[in-house]
Design an enzyme around this catalytic site. Structure first.
Site, PDB file in Angstrom:
ATOM      1  CG  ASP A  24      35.660  33.894  33.141  1.00 33.33           C
ATOM      2  OD1 ASP A  24      36.136  34.417  32.150  1.00 33.33           O
ATOM      3  OD2 ASP A  24      36.379  33.273  33.797  1.00 33.33           O
ATOM      4  CG  PHE A  80      39.922  35.331  40.091  1.00 31.42           C
ATOM      5  CD1 PHE A  80      40.005  36.646  39.874  1.00 31.42           C
ATOM      6  CD2 PHE A  80      41.113  34.775  39.398  1.00 31.42           C
ATOM      7  CE1 PHE A  80      40.941  37.402  39.557  1.00 31.42           C
ATOM      8  CE2 PHE A  80      42.018  35.451  38.912  1.00 31.42           C
ATOM      9  CZ  PHE A  80      42.224  36.619  39.045  1.00 31.42           C
ATOM     10  CB  SER A  81      35.488  32.164  37.260  1.00 30.58           C
ATOM     11  OG  SER A  81      35.377  33.294  36.403  1.00 30.58           O
ATOM     12  CG  ASP A 146      38.412  29.449  37.279  1.00 28.15           C
ATOM     13  OD1 ASP A 146      38.322  30.428  37.925  1.00 28.15           O
ATOM     14  OD2 ASP A 146      38.824  29.476  36.223  1.00 28.15           O
TER      15      ASP A 146
HETATM   16  C1  FRU Z   1      39.096  32.615  32.611  1.00 24.66           C
HETATM   17  C2  FRU Z   1      39.612  33.503  34.149  1.00 24.66           C
HETATM   18  C3  FRU Z   1      39.671  32.600  35.135  1.00 24.66           C
HETATM   19  C4  FRU Z   1      39.657  33.347  36.256  1.00 24.66           C
HETATM   20  C5  FRU Z   1      38.992  34.508  35.853  1.00 24.66           C
HETATM   21  C6  FRU Z   1      39.572  35.962  36.300  1.00 24.66           C
HETATM   22  O1  FRU Z   1      38.899  33.776  31.732  1.00 24.66           O
HETATM   23  O2  FRU Z   1      41.086  33.494  33.951  1.00 24.66           O
HETATM   24  O3  FRU Z   1      40.299  31.269  35.390  1.00 24.66           O
HETATM   25  O4  FRU Z   1      38.747  33.102  37.552  1.00 24.66           O
HETATM   26  O5  FRU Z   1      39.137  34.453  34.184  1.00 24.66           O
HETATM   27  O6  FRU Z   1      38.949  37.109  35.519  1.00 24.66           O
END
Ligand code: FRU
Length: 455
Positions: A24, A80-81, A146
């Site tokens: 992402d 993570f994102s 996220d």
């Molecule tokens: C989407 C996701 C997000 C998460 C990230 C982990 O592709 O699953 O929800 O934060 O990728 O890499």
């Protein structure tokens, strides 16, 4: 580690990491004339692994300068994102000597998922973690992640959207550090909880008919891979300062009709609403034959709302459409390069096929039912993944009738194309074993070829 690539698949227009895994886009922010692009990155392999934030920046969204990794896993977990805020009024108090801090919000993925923040005073190159992390504790939900922060024009201050399994949760803050829950959007009947998982929400207003309407984006993951593919959906409505309320007539629709756009988000700090997505499908991204790197971003796109015969539609057009992409006309139907653009005009059913002498070809256009379609069933002779092979045809009804124009951007690995002012947009990876060398048409269709100008 990385498998050798059958050939060089590195695209010219699409962002890729120098090496290793990318997913992402994160922390999209325009700061001091620089479009920052952080991204989910595993620097030790070409498949998904403990997540870091990679980093690059650009002044035009096409030429990127790669920077050192911005965030690495810590005692709270993987990074993570998430999103970024340029705190110009220094409400967070992290600013120094008149310098606005750049804040980032991300999910700490450890035993549980919690939201954290960090700030930078050197233009987003290095970050200090906030000592009060996590800023949001896990409320007992496995998938809680996220964070996307945006200005709250109703209550003042800021809001944060967080995906929480089958819904989006909203929080409010005045100092960008302390957050109170204000509401939820979802679940929705179209997306039963047993089958779908919401990820990467984004909420923003867009001008419409002299006023504005709010758009909610969410990437929807599918638990059962055989059940279908991932897609992005949107709907429109309004934001009351606490939550998103969708208009009763607003349908959930796809942002991108192709298979290869996921987990996208929009920039903070731009006049126009600029979107970047992960230009892969999570189901087979790790199997794509790119060698030392894996994953690419979509082209940067400007999002607008557009009035059509079928009502209000979200439209997307690549940034720099005329200045960068459709810059130099080329004559003939031979494809000299692996990065080119096609402007296709037609009436009724008609299509374009790109092909080579290896028996590989891809066809896209408008079918007899006035649907935009792409067929990649013979696009490559490389065996990529059963899910890549089974997801071969995608299509979407046009929102209007009559003559059409289709603009396509081909860039080594695949194709992005759109019709009817960007109201239908397809991102599609193809990976032909050998470059396509020529095109042919069917139906009442004319094609003009261009090469981009990336000077
Ligand atoms: C989407 C996701 C997000 C998460 C990230 C982990 O592709 O699953 O929800 O934060 O990728 O890499």
């Amino acid at each position: 580690m990385s498998r050798p690539a059958p050939r060089n698949f590195r695209p010219s227009l699409h962002f890729t990491a120098p090496t290793m895994w990318l997913n992402d886009p994160n922390g999209l922010v325009l700061e001091n004339g620089r479009y920052h692009l952080y991204y989910q990155h595993y620097p030790h392999d070409t498949v998904w692994g403990p997540m870091h934030w990679g980093h690059a920046f650009s002044s035009d969204l096409y030429h990127w300068e790669h920077c050192p990794i911005a965030m690495a896993p810590d005692e709270l977990g993987m990074i993570f994102s998430g999103s970024a805020v340029l705190d110009t009024d220094n409400v967070s108090g992290f600013g120094k000597d008149g310098k606005a801090p750049l804040l980032i919000y991300y999910t700490s993925h450890g035993d549980q998922e919690r939201q954290s923040m960090a700030w930078s005073l050197d233009g987003g190159m290095t970050f200090t973690r906030y000592e009060g992390n996590p800023i949001l504790d896990n409320p007992g939900i496995r998938d809680y992640r996220d964070p996307k922060v945006f200005p709250n024009p109703v209550l003042g201050g800021f809001s944060m959207a967080v995906s929480a399994c089958d819904r989006v949760m909203f929080y409010h803050s005045r100092d960008l550090k302390h957050w109170e829950k204000t509401g939820e959007f979802g679940p929705v009947p179209e997306l039963p909880r047993e089958k779908y998982l919401w990820e990467c929400p984004d909420l923003f207003p867009l001008p419409y008919e002299g006023g504005e309407t709010w758009v909610l984006l969410a990437s929807i993951g599918v638990y059962d891979k055989k059940d279908g593919l991932n897609f992005m959906c949107w709907t429109h409505g309004h934001f009351d300062g606490k939550t998103f309320i969708r208009d009763p007539q607003a349908k959930m629709e796809r942002l991108d009709q192709g298979f290869d756009c996921y987990a996208g988000s929009t920039y903070w700090g731009t006049d126009r609403r600029i979107f970047l997505g992960w230009g892969n499908c999570p189901d087979y991204a790790g199997q794509t034959p790119t060698g030392e790197y894996c994953g690419q971003m979509t082209l940067p796109r400007e999002l607008t709302l557009c009035c059509t015969e079928s009502g209000c539609q979200l439209a997307a057009l690549p940034c720099g459409l005329d200045s960068v992409l459709f810059a130099k006309p080329v004559s003939g139907t031979h494809l000299e390069t692996e990065t080119f653009c096609l402007r296709v005009q037609g009436t009724g059913a008609g299509s374009v096929t790109l092909y080579n002498e290896n028996g590989e070809e891809v066809t896209f256009g408008i079918d007899e039912e006035n649907r935009v379609f792409l067929d990649r069933s013979r696009a490559t002779r490389l065996g990529i993944d059963p899910l890549f092979a089974s997801s071969s045809i995608c299509s979407a009804a046009r929102p209007c009738s009559g003559p059409w124009q289709l603009d396509a951007i081909f860039d080594v690995t695949g194709l992005e194309f759109f019709t009817d002012g960007g109201t239908r947009y397809f991102s599609q990876l193809l990976f032909p074993e050998h470059p396509y060398t020529a095109l042919r048409t069917s139906g009442a269709v004319s094609v003009q070829q261009f090469v981009p100008s990336l000077s």
